[in-house]
Write an enzyme that holds these catalytic residues in place. Sequence first.
Site, PDB file in Angstrom:
ATOM      1  N   LYS A  16       0.853  -1.193   0.000  1.00 30.76           N
ATOM      2  CA  LYS A  16       0.000   0.000   0.000  1.00 30.76           C
ATOM      3  C   LYS A  16       0.890   1.245   0.000  1.00 30.76           C
ATOM      4  CE  LYS A  16      -3.711   2.015   2.871  1.00 30.76           C
ATOM      5  NZ  LYS A  16      -4.487   1.855   4.108  1.00 30.76           N
ATOM      6  N   SER A  32      -9.455   1.735   3.391  1.00 28.75           N
ATOM      7  CA  SER A  32      -8.653   2.539   2.497  1.00 28.75           C
ATOM      8  C   SER A  32      -7.654   1.742   1.661  1.00 28.75           C
ATOM      9  CB  SER A  32      -7.893   3.595   3.310  1.00 28.75           C
ATOM     10  OG  SER A  32      -6.996   2.971   4.210  1.00 28.75           O
ATOM     11  N   SER A  44      -9.413  -0.732   7.525  1.00 23.43           N
ATOM     12  CA  SER A  44      -8.924  -0.579   6.149  1.00 23.43           C
ATOM     13  C   SER A  44      -8.299  -1.808   5.516  1.00 23.43           C
ATOM     14  CB  SER A  44      -7.922   0.563   6.072  1.00 23.43           C
ATOM     15  OG  SER A  44      -8.622   1.765   5.984  1.00 23.43           O
TER      16      SER A  44
HETATM   17  N1  GLN Z   1     -12.824   3.655   7.033  1.00 27.41           N
HETATM   18  C1  GLN Z   1     -12.070   4.078   8.171  1.00 27.41           C
HETATM   19  C2  GLN Z   1     -11.715   5.529   8.047  1.00 27.41           C
HETATM   20  O1  GLN Z   1     -12.073   6.107   7.100  1.00 27.41           O
HETATM   21  C3  GLN Z   1     -10.861   3.220   8.317  1.00 27.41           C
HETATM   22  C4  GLN Z   1      -9.616   3.742   7.719  1.00 27.41           C
HETATM   23  C5  GLN Z   1      -8.418   2.912   8.007  1.00 27.41           C
HETATM   24  O2  GLN Z   1      -8.506   1.843   8.633  1.00 27.41           O
HETATM   25  N2  GLN Z   1      -7.269   3.399   7.600  1.00 27.41           N
HETATM   26  O3  GLN Z   1     -11.074   6.105   8.884  1.00 27.41           O
END
Ligand code: GLN
Length: 480
Positions: free
Chosen positions: A77, A152, A176
Amino acid sequence: MFSFSSIKNYHSFLAANPDGCSIAVSQYLAKIKEKEGLNAFVEVYAEDAITAAKAMDEKRTSGKPPGKLHGVVFSLKDVISYKGHKLAAASKILTNFTAIYNATAVEKLLAEDAIIIGRNNCDEFAMGSSNENSAFGPVKNAADETRVPGGSSGGSAVAVQAGMCMISLGSDTGGSVRQPADFCGVVGIKPTYGRISRYGLIAYASSFDQIGIFANSVEDAALVLEVISGADDFDSTVSQKEVPAFSNELDATQKTYRIAYFKEALEHPGLDPAIRLEIESFIKKLTSLGHTVTAIDFELLEHVVPTYYVLTTAEASSNLSRFDGVKYGFRADVGGGDLTELYKASRSQGFGKEVQRRIMLGTFVLSAGYFDAYYAKAQQVRQLLSQRTKAIFAEYDAIISPTVPSTAFKIGEKSDDPVEMFLADIYTVFANLVGIPGISIPLFKHPNGLPFGLQVMTSHFDEVSLLCLSKQLTETNDTN
Ligand code: GLN
């Protein structure tokens, strides 16, 4: 022709094929090209990967002992530092920034002979649930290209889903890794906070962030986890605990477990009825296999999303203050303007909408007049959640739940409604708030044809039970 099913089978293939790594890498490069339209990769290290594959083939055939991840093809990532390669967190503000050191997880992969094939698209600074908040444009779900892959770490999930690499590393601050794994039908694990070093992981919310793994199977995830876990002089929040050989522990999986689920989670009005039905019938199956499955009250469920968004945005507002147009990447042109103008212009042109929203929200909850009402209150809720979690694991080995309340939604469907997007994190943020490990395993198919997963969570540092139970559940599902 090579076809990947597991690291173990790949290693048998390599034993019989002196140029096996080169064959695998060239096939993955072809696949990445073929699936370019999914936008899962922002950069492909074609030459590096070909060179590394050749070196691995030579190493193996010359009789040198191969590493545990010999020739395994990974992608990363775009928040994980890989020395000498660009690193942007899918943000304009890091345009042209090059990583000057390896993340500890990357160091450990390379030390065990892994090959890194490219860098994956994601939501900017890992903020989002759909991979639509990226300076590189949205990623498409390979199961249905009109839909999001989740976020994400959407690019990493799709890279594994569409067979563009064997394993991918993502990061999980509130889901994420698990949420895109659910949307894409792959395995996604977030270990205990403190299991894997965060050194070289771009920070979003430091007391939540963990590196996580996308894989095709629980076994592969277990092997990678054992390689990248463990104490690190560069990150004092990593546990000094001995790392179990997770991949060996998986053999003894016939144990029965005391499993709990939250009544409020399954009865939640936002949960897709078909997902609920499927999970209810899976629970019945588990009972018939000898596990005990108990519905427990979890009255704090409705507080987890607000608590998560108060605390993570507060931490993000502090972490992201370093991106000021001076130290890294993008710098706005302000002509003869002063330093304050430079900061303002660089940050408002360099950060996308969602990141700006979160910096403002985080700055607000930390501001003198509101600190007690929001930040301090949220810390108290986090404390309560931890106490409750301890009590639950005194009686149960694992908690199960849906990973996400719906299957993958359409690109654009929720992008105008941030609150609706936040609320869909209801099942995943709990594990990050209390620091426990969680996994999404791809067990189900919705009547709409899309995959979805089951989330399993266990107590702090009990990844052995998490992985053993998950492997068992995967097999339970396969035989039915
Ligand atoms: N969807 C969550 C957020 O927007 C998780 C993001 C993540 O785990 N980096 O913060």
